[in-house]
Design an enzyme around this catalytic site. Sequence first.
Site, PDB file in Angstrom:
ATOM      1  N   ARG A  60       0.761  -1.175  -0.021  1.00 42.00           N
ATOM      2  CA  ARG A  60       0.064  -0.061   0.007  1.00 42.00           C
ATOM      3  C   ARG A  60       1.017   1.096  -0.008  1.00 42.00           C
ATOM      4  NH1 ARG A  60      -1.809   0.893   4.376  1.00 42.00           N
ATOM      5  NH2 ARG A  60      -0.808  -0.461   5.435  1.00 42.00           N
ATOM      6  N   LYS A 202      -8.443  -2.393   1.514  1.00 42.96           N
ATOM      7  CA  LYS A 202      -8.377  -1.490   2.507  1.00 42.96           C
ATOM      8  C   LYS A 202      -9.138   0.004   2.502  1.00 42.96           C
ATOM      9  CE  LYS A 202      -6.008  -3.179   6.193  1.00 42.96           C
ATOM     10  NZ  LYS A 202      -5.326  -4.430   5.814  1.00 42.96           N
ATOM     11  N   HIS A 222      -9.419  -3.434  13.593  1.00 37.37           N
ATOM     12  CA  HIS A 222      -8.354  -4.052  12.559  1.00 37.37           C
ATOM     13  C   HIS A 222      -7.921  -5.312  13.416  1.00 37.37           C
ATOM     14  CE1 HIS A 222      -4.291  -3.714  10.436  1.00 37.37           C
ATOM     15  NE2 HIS A 222      -5.169  -4.436   9.920  1.00 37.37           N
ATOM     16  N   SER A 240       0.323  -4.756  10.960  1.00 41.46           N
ATOM     17  CA  SER A 240       1.096  -5.528   9.730  1.00 41.46           C
ATOM     18  C   SER A 240       2.173  -6.568  10.173  1.00 41.46           C
ATOM     19  CB  SER A 240       0.958  -4.686   8.668  1.00 41.46           C
ATOM     20  OG  SER A 240       1.505  -5.776   7.568  1.00 41.46           O
ATOM     21  N   LYS A 244      -2.025 -11.616  12.907  1.00 36.27           N
ATOM     22  CA  LYS A 244      -3.447 -11.738  12.886  1.00 36.27           C
ATOM     23  C   LYS A 244      -4.056 -12.947  12.069  1.00 36.27           C
ATOM     24  CE  LYS A 244      -4.197  -7.468  11.241  1.00 36.27           C
ATOM     25  NZ  LYS A 244      -2.782  -7.170  11.449  1.00 36.27           N
ATOM     26  N   THR A 245      -3.421 -12.930  10.857  1.00 32.93           N
ATOM     27  CA  THR A 245      -3.813 -14.001   9.876  1.00 32.93           C
ATOM     28  C   THR A 245      -3.307 -15.115  10.525  1.00 32.93           C
ATOM     29  OG1 THR A 245      -3.780 -12.384   8.235  1.00 32.93           O
ATOM     30  CG2 THR A 245      -3.749 -14.879   7.509  1.00 32.93           C
ATOM     31  N   ASP A 259      -9.014 -10.193   9.622  1.00 33.29           N
ATOM     32  CA  ASP A 259      -8.289  -8.597   9.445  1.00 33.29           C
ATOM     33  C   ASP A 259      -9.278  -7.548   9.859  1.00 33.29           C
ATOM     34  OD1 ASP A 259      -5.973  -7.399   8.597  1.00 33.29           O
ATOM     35  OD2 ASP A 259      -6.994  -6.147   6.984  1.00 33.29           O
ATOM     36  N   ARG A 324       1.700 -12.418  -1.198  1.00 35.63           N
ATOM     37  CA  ARG A 324       0.454 -12.645  -0.671  1.00 35.63           C
ATOM     38  C   ARG A 324      -0.382 -13.585  -1.289  1.00 35.63           C
ATOM     39  NH1 ARG A 324      -1.413  -9.322   4.008  1.00 35.63           N
ATOM     40  NH2 ARG A 324       0.088  -7.953   4.494  1.00 35.63           N
TER      41      ARG A 324
HETATM   42  P1  ATP Z   1      -1.499  -7.867   7.849  1.00 36.73           P
HETATM   43  O1  ATP Z   1      -2.198  -6.898   8.498  1.00 36.73           O
HETATM   44  O2  ATP Z   1      -0.331  -7.047   6.795  1.00 36.73           O
HETATM   45  O3  ATP Z   1      -2.247  -8.723   7.221  1.00 36.73           O
HETATM   46  P2  ATP Z   1      -1.037  -9.806   9.722  1.00 36.73           P
HETATM   47  O4  ATP Z   1      -1.164  -9.324  11.617  1.00 36.73           O
HETATM   48  O5  ATP Z   1      -2.127 -10.731   9.441  1.00 36.73           O
HETATM   49  O6  ATP Z   1      -0.392  -8.672   9.034  1.00 36.73           O
HETATM   50  P3  ATP Z   1       0.363 -12.321   9.334  1.00 36.73           P
HETATM   51  O7  ATP Z   1       0.145 -12.190   8.000  1.00 36.73           O
HETATM   52  O8  ATP Z   1      -0.112 -13.369  10.422  1.00 36.73           O
HETATM   53  O9  ATP Z   1       0.319 -10.730   9.968  1.00 36.73           O
HETATM   54  O10 ATP Z   1       2.322 -12.341   9.627  1.00 36.73           O
HETATM   55  C1  ATP Z   1       2.715 -12.828  10.737  1.00 36.73           C
HETATM   56  C2  ATP Z   1       4.149 -13.502   9.971  1.00 36.73           C
HETATM   57  O11 ATP Z   1       5.127 -13.676  11.002  1.00 36.73           O
HETATM   58  C3  ATP Z   1       3.830 -14.621   9.310  1.00 36.73           C
HETATM   59  O12 ATP Z   1       4.559 -14.691   8.286  1.00 36.73           O
HETATM   60  C4  ATP Z   1       4.029 -15.728  10.442  1.00 36.73           C
HETATM   61  O13 ATP Z   1       4.552 -16.881   9.702  1.00 36.73           O
HETATM   62  C5  ATP Z   1       5.258 -15.072  11.053  1.00 36.73           C
HETATM   63  N1  ATP Z   1       5.855 -15.594  12.384  1.00 36.73           N
HETATM   64  C6  ATP Z   1       6.910 -16.053  12.897  1.00 36.73           C
HETATM   65  N2  ATP Z   1       6.981 -16.381  14.065  1.00 36.73           N
HETATM   66  C7  ATP Z   1       5.649 -15.898  14.728  1.00 36.73           C
HETATM   67  C8  ATP Z   1       5.085 -16.000  15.807  1.00 36.73           C
HETATM   68  N3  ATP Z   1       5.502 -16.341  16.881  1.00 36.73           N
HETATM   69  N4  ATP Z   1       3.781 -15.583  15.847  1.00 36.73           N
HETATM   70  C9  ATP Z   1       2.997 -15.174  14.786  1.00 36.73           C
HETATM   71  N5  ATP Z   1       3.543 -14.987  13.461  1.00 36.73           N
HETATM   72  C10 ATP Z   1       4.921 -15.575  13.462  1.00 36.73           C
HETATM   73 MN    MN Z   2      -3.391 -10.546   7.898  1.00 33.78          MN
END
Ligand code: ATP
Ligand code: MN
Length: 534
Positions: A60, A202, A222, A240, A244-245, A259, A324
């Site tokens: 973004r 978004k 969020h 980010s 979360k995911t 999300d 992604r």
């Molecule tokens: P966005 O808002 O950009 O979608 P998000 O909050 O959904 O971000 P995730 O996509 O879940 O974030 O990214 C977390 C990343 O960190 C993943 O690639 C995951 O494999 C990695 N990771 C490594 N260790 C951990 C941990 N202990 N807990 C969570 N995620 C981890």
């Molecule tokens: Mn996410």
Amino acid sequence: MPVSIMNITENKKLLPELTNPNIFYQLNPDDLTEQTINRVQGVINNTGALCINTGEFTGRCPQDKFIVKDAVTESSVYWNNFNLPIEEKYFFQLKGKMLNYLNSAAEVWVRDCYACADPLYRMNIRVINETSWSNLFAYNMFLRPSEEELENFQYEWTIIHAPGFKADPMIDGTRQPNFAIISFTHKTILVGGTGYTGEIKKGIFTVLNYILPHDRNVLSMHCSANKGSKGDVAIFFGLSGTGKTTLSADPQRKLIGDDEHGWTDKNIFNFEGGCYAKCIDLNEEKEPEIFNAIRPGALVENVGFFKGTNEIDFASKAITENTRVSYPLHYISNALEPSIAAIPKNIFFLTCDAYGILPPISKLTAGQAMYQFISGYTAKVAGTETGVTEPKATFSACFGAPFLPLRPDFYAEMLGEKMKEHRVNVWMINTGWIGGCYGVGARIKLRYTRAMIAAALSGRLDNVMYETHPVFGMKIPKTCPDVPEALLDPRLTWTNKSEYDQKARELAVLFIKNFEKYADCVNDEILSAAPLAD
Ligand code: ATP
Ligand code: MN
């Protein structure tokens, strides 16, 4: 068989200004995938997913996102670095130019869809795309109306999306050729000059972050959300990359969404109909749910391949680190649809602390919860150049400042009331570093983070001993099932304890400095939850 093209009379009903005779309306994922391949804009990987490149932009661009400043928004929007004003005349000018551009294109894709799983808040959307693959993104990420619902579909919001159209900043009032512009008065989002699909989702999220709290008394968040077998709901806030995911995709629990959610007086609900997961270093063993979602219908963005094959090299950052995949919610085996569930019992604030200061799991008081929510802390690793290893702190109010058109306290007050009313447990999870900062320690293993969350959710942290963090004040459990005790207290994981104490105080100073701007609009309970810098 080529897919059918709409006839012009039908097209008139779609959008009066859209005169392009070649409109593909409401195609299914198979057809959109096939079209993308035929137009040489994508390839199929060895598991059948469509892989495309989004072009110049692979993320973004918050500096190029505008809200039309007019009678509706002038005094309600919190104008800041994320909510940039633009005059209505530029909106009209760009909308006209974009429609001309799309009308003279060889073909255009249109899709009707909606946001908000709760029918009370449903928002119908018409998406107009320059490419078949971005139309597939809209199919994957928004909610999909049934055939019956399509019969009399009335759209409320329009998204006009043309990655190939470039604004002229000198004439069009933008900063760069790429832009995302929201008009609340005309219920339209314009996205041009960027193919990054995330701008589409978004954009609508930003709209809902205005409408729901401001006009409907619904807290927009969020966060991701899931539900346990006993019906207990958990939500996970975080910026980010904080998890979360990843953490909401839990085989033991039903996925509500990854999300964007709303919290009403009665329930929580997902805004979206799909997930948008990171692919970097994706691994079947650690994240089987997401890994297996990469199949026909999924749209994979900006990945590299092993040489001479169509097998994705998940480690490759050749195009971007922000690789992604988008897929419909039901690609996760235990998704909850419709994605509506009870008021949450547990809230997790996720932070990826690359300084290695915050505990991997801790429990917050009501005041601390508000303080942390308003702060919205995470720390990324600055730059990818060799030798640059200093983490960089980010404070993003309500864990989502780039998407929030209203003042942070608007959301914070709503959350505070809801937390008190429903007596929700609030936990802070550091998914980042332990044993030292980035470069010294290591990121905590995903399986330990999952174990800590599972323990919190099952009540197995209710009767353990806690100690208080000397600087940040949160309560740290001394034991946690399935997690080595030595990992729980961050100070004990550092070899050099006095260095930990020093760095913790430095981080506290950053928190305090960031919070200065909120001092006037929060109460003493929240203010007294600040960390101690001396
Ligand atoms: P966005 O808002 O950009 O979608 P998000 O909050 O959904 O971000 P995730 O996509 O879940 O974030 O990214 C977390 C990343 O960190 C993943 O690639 C995951 O494999 C990695 N990771 C490594 N260790 C951990 C941990 N202990 N807990 C969570 N995620 C981890
Ligand atoms: Mn996410």
